[in-house]
Design a protein around this motif. Structure first.
Motif, short mmCIF file in Angstrom:
data_model
loop_
_atom_site.label_atom_id
_atom_site.label_comp_id
_atom_site.label_asym_id
_atom_site.label_seq_id
_atom_site.Cartn_x
_atom_site.Cartn_y
_atom_site.Cartn_z
N ALA A 167 80.00 -78.74 -30.47
CA ALA A 167 79.28 -79.11 -29.25
C ALA A 167 78.20 -78.10 -28.90
N VAL A 168 77.11 -78.61 -28.35
CA VAL A 168 76.05 -77.80 -27.75
C VAL A 168 75.91 -78.28 -26.31
N THR A 169 76.10 -77.39 -25.35
CA THR A 169 76.10 -77.77 -23.94
C THR A 169 74.85 -77.24 -23.23
N GLY A 170 74.12 -78.16 -22.59
CA GLY A 170 72.97 -77.79 -21.79
C GLY A 170 73.30 -77.89 -20.31
N GLU A 171 72.30 -77.80 -19.46
CA GLU A 171 72.54 -77.83 -18.03
C GLU A 171 73.01 -79.19 -17.54
N GLN A 172 72.45 -80.25 -18.11
CA GLN A 172 72.78 -81.60 -17.64
C GLN A 172 73.20 -82.54 -18.77
N ALA A 173 73.60 -81.97 -19.89
CA ALA A 173 73.99 -82.81 -21.02
C ALA A 173 74.81 -82.00 -22.01
N GLN A 174 75.55 -82.73 -22.82
CA GLN A 174 76.30 -82.11 -23.91
C GLN A 174 76.09 -82.94 -25.17
N VAL A 175 75.68 -82.28 -26.24
CA VAL A 175 75.48 -82.93 -27.53
C VAL A 175 76.64 -82.53 -28.44
N CYS A 176 77.33 -83.52 -28.99
CA CYS A 176 78.48 -83.25 -29.86
C CYS A 176 78.29 -83.93 -31.21
N ARG A 177 78.78 -83.26 -32.25
CA ARG A 177 78.81 -83.87 -33.58
C ARG A 177 80.26 -84.00 -34.01
N TYR A 178 80.65 -85.21 -34.37
CA TYR A 178 82.02 -85.49 -34.79
C TYR A 178 82.05 -85.80 -36.28
N ASP A 179 82.93 -85.14 -37.01
CA ASP A 179 83.17 -85.43 -38.42
C ASP A 179 84.59 -85.98 -38.53
N THR A 180 84.73 -87.26 -38.91
CA THR A 180 86.04 -87.90 -39.01
C THR A 180 86.40 -88.05 -40.48
N TYR A 181 87.61 -87.59 -40.85
CA TYR A 181 87.95 -87.43 -42.27
C TYR A 181 88.92 -88.46 -42.83
N SER A 212 70.44 -83.61 -34.34
CA SER A 212 71.50 -83.24 -35.29
C SER A 212 71.25 -81.87 -35.89
N GLN A 213 70.00 -81.42 -35.83
CA GLN A 213 69.66 -80.09 -36.36
C GLN A 213 69.93 -78.98 -35.35
N LEU A 214 70.27 -79.36 -34.10
CA LEU A 214 70.56 -78.34 -33.09
C LEU A 214 71.67 -77.40 -33.54
N PHE A 215 72.62 -77.93 -34.30
CA PHE A 215 73.79 -77.16 -34.69
C PHE A 215 73.46 -76.10 -35.73
N ASP A 216 72.25 -76.17 -36.30
CA ASP A 216 71.82 -75.18 -37.27
C ASP A 216 70.90 -74.12 -36.65
N GLU A 217 70.58 -74.30 -35.35
CA GLU A 217 69.68 -73.37 -34.68
C GLU A 217 70.43 -72.13 -34.18
N HIS A 218 69.66 -71.10 -33.82
CA HIS A 218 70.23 -69.90 -33.23
C HIS A 218 70.93 -70.26 -31.93
N VAL A 219 72.10 -69.70 -31.68
CA VAL A 219 72.92 -70.06 -30.53
C VAL A 219 72.15 -69.94 -29.23
N GLN A 220 71.34 -68.90 -29.08
CA GLN A 220 70.61 -68.69 -27.82
C GLN A 220 69.55 -69.75 -27.59
N ASP A 221 69.10 -70.43 -28.64
CA ASP A 221 68.06 -71.46 -28.50
C ASP A 221 68.65 -72.85 -28.27
N GLN A 222 69.93 -73.03 -28.58
CA GLN A 222 70.51 -74.36 -28.59
C GLN A 222 70.46 -75.05 -27.23
N MET A 223 70.80 -74.33 -26.14
CA MET A 223 70.86 -74.95 -24.83
C MET A 223 69.49 -75.45 -24.40
N LEU A 224 68.46 -74.61 -24.54
CA LEU A 224 67.11 -75.00 -24.14
C LEU A 224 66.62 -76.19 -24.96
N MET A 225 66.85 -76.16 -26.27
CA MET A 225 66.39 -77.24 -27.12
C MET A 225 67.16 -78.53 -26.83
N ALA A 226 68.44 -78.40 -26.49
CA ALA A 226 69.23 -79.58 -26.13
C ALA A 226 68.67 -80.25 -24.89
#
Length: 296
Positions: free
Chosen positions: A18-32, A148-162
């Motif tokens: 998960a990447v959590t922003g101020e008003q949203a949360q982006v999640c990636r689910y991998d089901t096996y 989907s590329q947010l999860f590969d970004e630097h942690v400090q950038d993820q919230m703003l980009m989300a």
């Protein structure tokens, strides 16, 4: 997004990031592993987009199961729930899905900025439908790829980009919702307006080459007015809408077992490579990959 079920509890083998922003949360689910009737309930507006594999969605508003694949979005309003089957999830090839939970305040903020109380109000609500399963426009599909590329970004950038990408996603969904009402209205009442007449002409002639002048005559509009109506209410030009309609028809033809080359020339594309390029731009996969997904 919380998992629940009205039947017996299901154990779902998956990984969530998960990447959590101020008003949203982006999640990636991998089901096996494959599973059926996994209940999912959402507390906020949630947009789901397939990255790999297939889901089968069972929603109370639909009498039939809906196959959910790459290049499509499934939108649920807060408080809604859905049961999901994972028919082709495998350890070596997990089913991947992106979900975006968006606070209602964010939707209202973007809607206000769009000034949705304009001349299109008869087609537009201030909120998204309770449930919407739709093919993504090319711009929306590109945006999902970016998310989907947010999860590969630097942690400090993820919230703003989300937060930035979620704002654009809400904007596009609101515009698409307007188009959804326009298209539904045009199908129910093809003679109600000039725009409806033009849309009906395109839908009923997907295998023909339609000139813009022909559309203008059907709509009783000048080229300028026709272009403005399409851009205002459908967020595309008449020529783009013709291509999108042909590509939607292509998915049905491919499902019926017709070859890529046959579909390409039947729909009036000048070459199968041109058809393949436009198909991938709209759906995120090539026609061949689409057909392979049907066989899974």
């Amino acid at each position: 997004m919380a998992h629940s079920s009205s039947a017996l509890p299901k154990t779902l083998v998956e990984h969530r990031t998960a990447v959590t922003g101020e008003q949203a949360q982006v999640c990636r689910y991998d089901t096996y592993l494959p599973e059926e009737a996994v209940g999912v309930a959402v507390s906020e507006l949630t947009v789901c987009a397939m990255l790999t594999g297939t889901k089968v969605m069972h929603h109370a508003d639909s009498a039939h199961a809906q196959v959910f694949q790459l290049g499509e979005s499934f939108v649920l309003a807060g408080g809604e729930s859905v049961n999901i089957d994972f028919p082709d999830a495998r350890l070596a090839q997990p089913t991947q899905c992106l979900t975006v939970e968006i606070a209602s305040e964010k939707v209202q903020q973007v809607a206000k900025q769009l000034c949705l109380q304009d001349a299109t109000h008869e087609y537009t609500s201030a909120h998204l439908p309770v449930t919407l399963h739709t093919a993504n426009a090319p711009q929306t599909q590109a945006l999902i790829g970016k998310m989907s590329q947010l999860f590969d970004e630097h942690v400090q950038d993820q919230m703003l980009m989300a937060d930035l990408t979620v704002t654009e996603l809400v904007l596009r969904l609101l515009r698409q919702n307007t188009a959804h009402f326009v298209l539904a209205h045009s199908q129910a009442q093809p003679d109600a307006s000039g725009l409806n007449a033009a849309i009906a002409l395109i839908r009923h002639n997907v295998t023909r080459t339609i000139e813009i002048e022909t559309l203008c005559k059907a709509a009783c509009m000048s080229r300028t007015n026709l272009y403005q109506k399409f851009k205002q209410l459908l967020d595309c030009t008449p020529a783009e809408f013709i291509i999108h309609t042909k590509l939607d028809a292509a998915t049905h033809m491919l499902t019926q077992g017709r070859t890529i080359t046959e579909v390409s020339y039947t729909l009036g594309f000048r070459h199968p490579s041109h058809f393949t390029r436009r198909f991938k731009q709209k759906f995120g996969v090539s026609p061949r990959q689409y057909v392979q997904g049907l066989a899974v």
